[in-house]
Motif scaffolding. Structure first.
Motif, PDB file in Angstrom:
ATOM      1  N   LEU A 253      50.304   4.157 -32.819  1.00  0.00           N
ATOM      2  CA  LEU A 253      51.348   3.824 -33.662  1.00  0.00           C
ATOM      3  C   LEU A 253      50.849   1.442 -33.710  1.00  0.00           C
ATOM      4  N   GLU A 254      51.751   1.424 -32.636  1.00  0.00           N
ATOM      5  CA  GLU A 254      51.566  -0.168 -32.000  1.00  0.00           C
ATOM      6  C   GLU A 254      49.545  -0.406 -32.549  1.00  0.00           C
TER       7      GLU A 254
ATOM      8  N   LEU B 134      49.860  -0.193 -36.996  1.00  0.00           N
ATOM      9  CA  LEU B 134      50.628  -1.540 -37.166  1.00  0.00           C
ATOM     10  C   LEU B 134      49.793  -3.167 -37.599  1.00  0.00           C
ATOM     11  N   LYS B 135      48.803  -3.392 -36.152  1.00  0.00           N
ATOM     12  CA  LYS B 135      47.902  -4.505 -35.924  1.00  0.00           C
ATOM     13  C   LYS B 135      47.125  -3.697 -37.146  1.00  0.00           C
ATOM     14  N   SER B 136      46.421  -2.747 -37.396  1.00  0.00           N
ATOM     15  CA  SER B 136      45.506  -2.688 -38.455  1.00  0.00           C
ATOM     16  C   SER B 136      45.815  -3.041 -40.444  1.00  0.00           C
ATOM     17  N   ALA B 137      46.661  -2.445 -40.259  1.00  0.00           N
ATOM     18  CA  ALA B 137      47.286  -2.868 -41.216  1.00  0.00           C
ATOM     19  C   ALA B 137      48.005  -4.546 -40.984  1.00  0.00           C
TER      20      ALA B 137
ATOM     21  N   ILE C 111      59.631   0.464 -31.571  1.00  0.00           N
ATOM     22  CA  ILE C 111      57.800  -0.181 -32.027  1.00  0.00           C
ATOM     23  C   ILE C 111      57.763  -1.151 -33.326  1.00  0.00           C
ATOM     24  N   VAL C 112      57.698  -0.585 -34.074  1.00  0.00           N
ATOM     25  CA  VAL C 112      57.963  -1.276 -35.567  1.00  0.00           C
ATOM     26  C   VAL C 112      58.454  -2.271 -35.718  1.00  0.00           C
ATOM     27  N   LYS C 113      59.731  -2.395 -35.196  1.00  0.00           N
ATOM     28  CA  LYS C 113      61.383  -3.225 -35.184  1.00  0.00           C
ATOM     29  C   LYS C 113      60.672  -4.404 -34.157  1.00  0.00           C
ATOM     30  N   HIS C 114      60.339  -3.892 -33.190  1.00  0.00           N
ATOM     31  CA  HIS C 114      59.831  -5.137 -32.166  1.00  0.00           C
ATOM     32  C   HIS C 114      58.873  -5.727 -33.362  1.00  0.00           C
ATOM     33  N   PHE C 115      57.322  -4.690 -33.530  1.00  0.00           N
ATOM     34  CA  PHE C 115      56.171  -5.502 -34.208  1.00  0.00           C
ATOM     35  C   PHE C 115      56.190  -6.950 -35.180  1.00  0.00           C
TER      36      PHE C 115
END
Length: 315
Positions: free
Chosen positions: A213-214, A217-220, A242-246
């Motif tokens: 997932l981490e 998100l960077k790939s997106a 993880i999503v919230k922190h990103f």
């Protein structure tokens, strides 16, 4: 076998607002619910990515139905930018990620994801290689197994449960593990089966889901064009955190030194802007018709025109 019901479909479609000639990525293709809805609502192009070969194979009928507009790719969504680049695509207008299991995976006892169906204790999303849940259960030390259950399943009695598991080896079937956990923890009065946390923990570990997932998100972030939308549906606090922190990081809101201190603004140019004040939750009607959706949380963000953050810029 029940049909696949995409979770929070209308909320995701509202966020993505499908339009003609746009390019969308369904990074967790699964049963194809999001992809089909996008294709039905606009003359757009969709790239469906899934690490599960069975999902890709089953999706061929949908690809045929929308000939030329749906491309299926076997791979990890964490590599979506590279997977799309090999097909000449460098930017997308929207990315959707549903981090839960599909009904197809849950209902197939041979995959070993569900404790409600007896089957081999597997849990691999890509069954072509890698360690299975049974490998972990039967080879990890008691301490390592306890750490896994505590970290990925938030199991409060991880230490004593891991001791019971080690004492009962070998364990090769989902029913064996589920019954052992229930005997050890007790059923209780709640509607959640006591084996839920253990199965979650093993599945996350087997598929490296949190790190995936981490990376995803960077790939997106690399794939989305300015004003492109990112939609992420998560099903437990570890994913949502993880999503919230990103997104907080990419908005330039870094962590607080203390809960009493204000957030510190980052000097970097924000690459995302969150849509809404917090995660959306499914409505009561959806939860009633699709109980699987009850723990879902949807976070939506829009890509800015700022450059992609590199590794040295991350906190």
């Amino acid at each position: 076998m029940r049909g696949h019901i995409p979770v929070m479909l209308e909320e995701v479609m509202t966020a993505l607002s499908p339009r003609d000639d746009a390019i969308y990525v369904d990074g967790t293709f699964g049963g194809g619910g999001y992809a089909a809805a996008l294709l039905e609502r606009a003359q757009c192009t969709v790239y469906g990515i899934d690490r599960d070969k069975a999902a890709i194979a089953k999706g061929r009928a949908l690809s045929d139905r929308f000939e030329g507009r749906l491309t299926l790719i076997h791979g990890r969504f964490s590599e979506m930018d590279a997977l799309l680049a090999t097909r000449g695509i460098t930017q997308a207008d929207g990315v959707a990620l549903d981090l839960g299991l599909s009904s197809m995976q849950l209902d197939d006892s041979a995959r070993g994801f569900a404790f409600s169906h007896d089957g081999p204790l597997d849990m691999r999303m890509d069954a072509s290689g890698g360690e299975s849940a049974a490998d972990l259960v039967n080879t990890l030390s008691e301490a390592s197994l306890a750490d896994l259950l505590r970290r990925y399943g938030e199991e409060k009695r991880a230490k004593s449960l891991s001791r019971a598991i080690v004492a009962s080896r070998p364990i090769t079937r989902t029913s064996e593990l589920a019954q052992l956990v229930e005997r050890h923890l007790g059923r209780g009065a709640g509607r959640v089966h006591p084996a839920t946390r253990s199965f979650q923990a093993l599945r996350i570990a087997v598929n490296d889901e949190l790190a995936e997932l981490e990376r995803g998100l960077k790939s997106a972030e690399r794939v989305l064009k300015p004003k492109g939308r990112l939609c992420v549906v998560s099903f437990h606090s570890l994913e949502d955190r993880i999503v919230k922190h990103f997104l907080m990081e990419r908005e330039g809101r870094v962590g607080r030194g203390s809960r009493h201190a204000p957030s510190r603004e980052s000097a970097r140019e924000p690459s995302f802007r969150s849509i809404g004040k917090g995660p959306l939750q499914p409505g009561s009607d959806e939860v009633r018709t699709n109980p699987r959706s009850r723990s879902a949380r949807l976070r939506v963000a829009e890509r800015s025109s700022a450059p992609v953050w590199n590794a040295s810029q991350e906190s």
